[in-house]
Design a protein around this motif. Structure first.
Motif, short mmCIF file in Angstrom:
data_model
loop_
_atom_site.label_atom_id
_atom_site.label_comp_id
_atom_site.label_asym_id
_atom_site.label_seq_id
_atom_site.Cartn_x
_atom_site.Cartn_y
_atom_site.Cartn_z
N THR A 1 -11.02 -4.62 -0.18
CA THR A 1 -10.27 -3.45 -0.66
C THR A 1 -11.02 -2.19 -0.28
N LYS B 1 -6.08 1.50 -5.03
CA LYS B 1 -7.02 1.26 -3.93
C LYS B 1 -6.33 0.42 -2.85
N LYS C 1 -10.54 -7.38 -5.98
CA LYS C 1 -9.25 -7.00 -6.55
C LYS C 1 -8.37 -8.24 -6.68
N ASP D 1 -5.41 -2.03 0.10
CA ASP D 1 -5.82 -3.37 0.52
C ASP D 1 -5.86 -3.45 2.04
N ARG E 1 -8.06 -11.56 4.17
CA ARG E 1 -8.09 -10.40 3.29
C ARG E 1 -9.54 -9.99 3.10
N ASN F 1 0.83 -1.20 0.00
CA ASN F 1 0.00 0.00 0.00
C ASN F 1 0.86 1.25 0.00
#
Length: 247
Positions: free
Chosen positions: A64, A35, A174, A37, A61, A25
């Protein structure tokens, strides 16, 4: 000790993975329309035939951050930024339809309109190809108009219209190519005529540099604590083994 060692070991590993996500990032803080994460971890039981005390840390995860980044004025007529929600449709490297908000467009030597990442921009009937022209303009609704070479006073002629979509955020994800794709077997998103573009502007990254750097430092300290716990658990295990030898 077995439980403590296992949790510390898996926790240290997941801290490394989380640092990687935050570092990525931070590295893309100047990437157009990047964008951020998210990264998080939680405790999970180890399944199988063993003592139920074992547990481990699992990185998740959750998604996003789709919030829009700041708009930066460039004055370039081929630079466009999406106003509010929405995405620009492009053709991914595998031929599938993907979505981005990076509007640094350019025309290649073959007249094909491409996004700054080099992927063809999709229009009403596929990738947009422009005839030889002296001027290219992009309207607020995504209409691509050109002034043909030698056109004189004929004026601008509309060639195609950029496909602008606004799918449900829960239906897109993503992937490793950095683009947004529809999840699973979902069909491509339909064009949304309500989405507007701002010509002469580019959207910046939505990464907060201070927050990302703070998270990286915090994860680094957590990693050190996990490693120390692993060392202490190993020392206690060795001392326990020596005591058992004397018993």
């Amino acid at each position: 000790m077995d439980k403590a060692l296992y949790i510390a070991m898996s926790g240290a590993k997941q801290n490394m993975l989380a640092q990687r996500a935050h570092a990525n990032n931070l590295a893309n803080i100047n990437t157009t329309a990047f964008k951020e994460d998210f990264a998080q971890a939680r405790a999970m039981p180890v399944f199988g035939e063993h003592h139920p005390s074992r547990a481990y840390a699992l990185t998740e995860r959750p998604g996003t951050n789709f919030e829009a980044g700041p708009l930066n004025q460039t004055g370039n007529p081929l630079d466009v930024a999406v106003k509010g929600d929405g995405w620009i449709a492009v053709q991914a490297a595998d031929g599938s339809e993907a979505y981005t908000r990076a509007g640094d467009l350019q025309v290649d030597v073959n007249g094909q309109l491409r996004a700054g990442i080099g992927l063809p921009v999709l229009g009403n009937g596929g990738p947009i190809v422009l005839p030889p022209s002296a001027t290219v303009e992009i309207g607020a609704d995504g209409t691509v108009s050109v002034l043909p070479l030698g056109g004189g006073a004929v004026g601008l002629a509309a060639v195609d219209r950029i496909k602008l979509v606004n799918p449900d955020p829960d239906m897109i994800e993503k992937k490793e190519d950095g683009l947004l794709h529809m999840k699973g077997d979902e069909p491509p998103a339909v064009a949304d005529p309500n989405i507007k573009l701002e010509t002469g502007f580019l959207e910046g990254s939505n990464v907060n540099a201070v927050s990302s750097l703070t998270d990286i430092l915090s994860l680094s300290r957590h990693y050190e604590l996990q490693v120390k716990l692993m060392s202490q658990a190993d020392q206690i295990s060795q001392q326990t083994a020596r005591l058992l030898q004397f018993s």
